[in-house]
Scaffold this motif. Structure first.
Motif, PDB file in Angstrom:
ATOM      1  N   LYS A  15       3.340 -23.196  54.103  1.00 55.34           N
ATOM      2  CA  LYS A  15       2.434 -22.787  53.025  1.00 55.34           C
ATOM      3  C   LYS A  15       2.513 -23.827  51.897  1.00 55.34           C
ATOM      4  O   LYS A  15       3.464 -23.822  51.096  1.00 55.34           O
ATOM      5  N   GLY A  42      11.335 -16.135  48.715  1.00 59.15           N
ATOM      6  CA  GLY A  42      11.260 -16.658  50.073  1.00 59.15           C
ATOM      7  C   GLY A  42       9.882 -17.240  50.311  1.00 59.15           C
ATOM      8  O   GLY A  42       8.894 -16.765  49.757  1.00 59.15           O
ATOM      9  N   ARG A  43       9.828 -18.281  51.112  1.00 61.11           N
ATOM     10  CA  ARG A  43       8.514 -18.891  51.390  1.00 61.11           C
ATOM     11  C   ARG A  43       8.593 -19.621  52.714  1.00 61.11           C
ATOM     12  O   ARG A  43       9.640 -20.143  53.110  1.00 61.11           O
ATOM     13  N   PHE A  44       7.459 -19.686  53.384  1.00 61.20           N
ATOM     14  CA  PHE A  44       7.408 -20.441  54.631  1.00 61.20           C
ATOM     15  C   PHE A  44       6.982 -21.875  54.377  1.00 61.20           C
ATOM     16  O   PHE A  44       6.113 -22.142  53.547  1.00 61.20           O
ATOM     17  N   HIS A  45       7.626 -22.764  55.130  1.00 62.88           N
ATOM     18  CA  HIS A  45       7.421 -24.203  55.025  1.00 62.88           C
ATOM     19  C   HIS A  45       5.997 -24.631  55.326  1.00 62.88           C
ATOM     20  O   HIS A  45       5.613 -25.729  55.005  1.00 62.88           O
ATOM     21  N   LEU A  69       3.021 -22.804  48.168  1.00 62.26           N
ATOM     22  CA  LEU A  69       4.348 -22.283  47.841  1.00 62.26           C
ATOM     23  C   LEU A  69       5.395 -23.387  47.834  1.00 62.26           C
ATOM     24  O   LEU A  69       6.334 -23.385  47.035  1.00 62.26           O
ATOM     25  N   ASN A 126      11.474 -16.287  54.030  1.00 63.14           N
ATOM     26  CA  ASN A 126      11.564 -14.899  53.594  1.00 63.14           C
ATOM     27  C   ASN A 126      12.665 -14.094  54.294  1.00 63.14           C
ATOM     28  O   ASN A 126      12.768 -14.107  55.520  1.00 63.14           O
TER      29      ASN A 126
END
Ligand SMILES: Nc1nc2c(ncn2[C@@H]2O[C@H](COP(=O)(O)OP(=O)(O)OP(=O)(O)O)[C@@H](O)[C@H]2O)c(=O)[nH]1
Ligand SMILES: Nc1nc2c(ncn2[C@@H]2O[C@H](COP(=O)(O)OP(=O)(O)OP(=O)(O)O)[C@@H](O)[C@H]2O)c(=O)[nH]1
Ligand SMILES: [K+]
Ligand SMILES: [Mg+2]
Ligand SMILES: [Mg+2]
Lengths: 290, 280
Positions: free
Chosen positions: B179, B174-177, B182, B91
């Protein structure tokens, strides 16, 4: 990697476990591992050196309290020194106030503005938001969409280029609200005109609080950036965002040290509800990889 | 002959320089120990100082880590059109802005471009990319907020095929690894739009987490090239080293500001100079 680190720190602590006399070599080992843990959590390198010096000196000079073994003694000092840096917990009062949001591009100001609006709304306050970001495309859409979801009035004008003018109008339009949050565009230390803009916004709004929003993953730049924001407007609280990722927030902690402020809130997700008050113990454990 | 002891001081000083420049700890460790291994036992030229020798070796090691960069123009020239490029990352790193900048850059290089508004999640995301595209006179394909991003990007590719567009630039949320849901959405996007290139976007000011997330993105959805943004924030760009060392993928561009022209094809030598400026 990080797992190794934390276990090496645990090993170093174990070496001290059975001891009744503080062993210089063991303390040195521990300090070295501690330095590595903190650096890999993005604590400012110079700050790490200062901290570890203080920890070493205190561990060797202070008598362990009665009934406490050496391991507990050193660990207690480590915690005390770290807590000292982040403890000055920013007070969050439920009274009329204006909060100015500041921070680097993409740090999470707009999202956090909505989260804060929600937080204070749930505490029963009448909240309003001003969108003073006249630069980023879609900035007003972003914050007004979030505010609509929680039924908070949001003042802005995507056609207007003057952030001060919008803010002046917004303050007038929202004067019925008890608590105003001013969302600003992202900026960094080297952008002199933008630093001037936030100084002007601070003067105009007579902000009660100026909170610096910092991405948990920000590295060694954190201290320098925080310093400039602090010189400009006097930061009195830090918000660390994106703590739901894997970053440890050591940069943000360095920013706290630089501004001698405290950590007001932690951002822990993308939704409006993902805001937490700061918990020093949990934060420090994570910082140390324990 | 150079001994370990000779090197100690010089190396620990450089180690600090790297760490203070945001080269992550594991990358710093690996680079410093490879320099040391290379130099121990080597003959020193008459009059050459250990410091000089070490700095020289470190520069070589860093250049080796960074590799040659990625020539997008040459890549497009060699591939069947449309060339489909998918942008990913955590993100707020600058993906959307980078899509706009690269769109503008490609247009100046003579290519036709279409943008897919693949972030259907974040508030204001579609408006953001749509305003950029409108200002640049680039066509953007968009659906409603909340729509399936795979469908948007599939439509974008179809549009490019039908209109003989050279390049598809696909923005994503945007996304966190960490999650899983996602990340699997991103895998689905990949299956549906079949990108030629997956470009991983991170920021030059990121610290040690740069290693963890680059590793995870590369492992799960793959990364063919890297863009580093926000290099104008006075950062010394250690994240470039951290990422290149971790995933071994070439860097394509540096983002150096918020204007459309604030983008530079990546030059390894410049980054290494900046990085060592503080200490060497
Ligand atoms: N996972 C996660 N994402 C966050 C958090 N806070 C913000 N974000 C995301 O980070 C990105 C950037 O957030 P914004 O609120 O737009 O950041 P900003 O500081 O307002 O950005 P500018 O106005 O461009 O400077 C968005 O994708 C947000 O959804 C958080 O605590 N966790
Ligand atoms: N100073 C500077 N700012 C940048 C750069 N690239 C992007 N930005 C700014 O960073 C902020 C976030 O950029 P976005 O393009 O929205 O980032 P993103 O990765 O698409 O964010 P999400 O979609 O929310 O995950 C915006 O304010 C951009 O203007 C850069 O190279 N330098
Ligand atoms: K960021
Ligand atoms: Mg914003
Ligand atoms: Mg985006």
């Amino acid at each position: 990697m990080l797992d190794n680190l934390s276990s090496s720190l645990k090993d170093a602590l174990k070496k001290l476990a059975g001891k009744t006399v503080v062993d210089r070599a063991a303390v040195d080992d521990l300090v070295k591992d501690l330095q590595r843990a903190l650096i890999s959590s993005d604590v400012n390198v110079k700050l790490v050196m200062e901290l570890s010096k203080a920890i070493r000196t205190r561990s060797l000079e202070e008598e362990p309290p009665k009934g406490m073994n050496v391991r507990e003694h050193v660990l207690r000092i480590v915690y005390q020194e770290l807590v000292r840096l982040v403890w000055a917990s920013t007070e969050v009062k439920l009274e009329p106030q204006t909060i100015l949001m500041a921070g680097l591009q993409g740090s999470g100001k707009t999202t956090t503005t909505a989260k804060l609006a929600r937080y204070f709304q749930k505490k029963g306050m009448k909240v309003g938001v001003i969108c003073a970001d006249t630069f980023r495309p879609g900035a007003f859409d972003q914050i007004s969409t979030l505010c609509t979801k929680i039924n908070v009035p949001c003042f802005g004008n995507p056609q207007e280029k003057d952030a001060l003018k919008i803010t002046r109008e917004g303050l007038a339009a929202l004067k019925e609200q008890e608590l105003i949050i001013v969302d600003t565009q992202g900026r960094h230390a080297l952008e002199a005109e933008l630093i001037k803009e936030i100084i002007d916004l601070n003067v105009l709004t007579k902000a009660t609080h100026r909170w610096l929003v910092i991405d948990a993953a920000l590295g060694q730049q954190a201290s320098e950036q925080a310093k400039r924001f602090h010189e400009a407007i006097g930061i009195d609280g830090v918000i660390i965002t994106k703590m739901d990722g894997t970053a440890k927030g050591g940069g943000a902690m360095s920013a706290v040290a630089e501004t001698k402020s405290g950590i007001a809130f932690i951002g822990s997700g993308e939704t409006i509800e993902d805001l937490e008050r700061f918990d020093p113990d949990g934060f420090i454990s994570r910082l140390l990889g324990m | 002959i150079v001994s370990e002891k000779d090197l100690d001081d010089a190396l620990s000083e450089l180690e600090l320089t790297l760490l203070e420049s945001d080269v992550a700890l594991p990358a710093t460790d690996a680079i410093i120990s490879s320099v040391e291994k290379n130099l121990v036992g080597r003959h020193r030229k008459i009059g050459e100082s250990v410091d000089h020798l070490v700095v020289h070796a470190l520069k070589a090691a860093l250049l080796d880590v960074l590799g040659q960069g990625f020539d997008l123009k040459a890549y497009i020239a060699k591939h069947e059109r449309p060339v489909k490029i998918l942008f990913t990352g955590v993100n707020g790193t600058g993906k959307t802005t980078t899509v706009a900048k690269i769109g503008s850059w490609l247009r100046k290089e003579g290519f036709t471009v279409v943008i897919g508004a693949g972030d259907t999640y974040r508030a204001g995301a579609i408006e953001q990319i749509a305003v950029h595209a409108e200002r640049l006179g680039i066509r953007v394909i968009q659906h409603q907020e909340g729509a399936d991003p795979s469908a948007v990007l599939f439509d974008t590719v179809e549009y490019a095929k039908a209109h003989k567009i050279d390049v598809v630039l696909a923005d994503t949320a945007g996304r966190f690894h960490n999650k899983a849901n996602l990340m699997s959405q991103l895998e689905k996007i990949k299956r549906v739009m079949k990108p030629d290139l997956v470009v991983y976007v991170d920021e030059a000011v990121a610290g040690n987490d740069a290693v963890t997330r680059a590793f995870e993105f590369d492992r799960t959805v793959g990364a063919d090239a890297v863009v580093l943004t926000k290099a104008d924030m006075d950062s010394r760009g250690g994240a470039a080293i951290s990422i290149a060392h971790t995933i071994g993928k070439p860097l394509m561009f540096l983002g150096v500001g918020q204007a459309y022209d604030d983008i530079m094809p990546f030059e390894p030598a410049t980054v290494v100079e900046e990085l060592l400026e503080g200490g060497a």
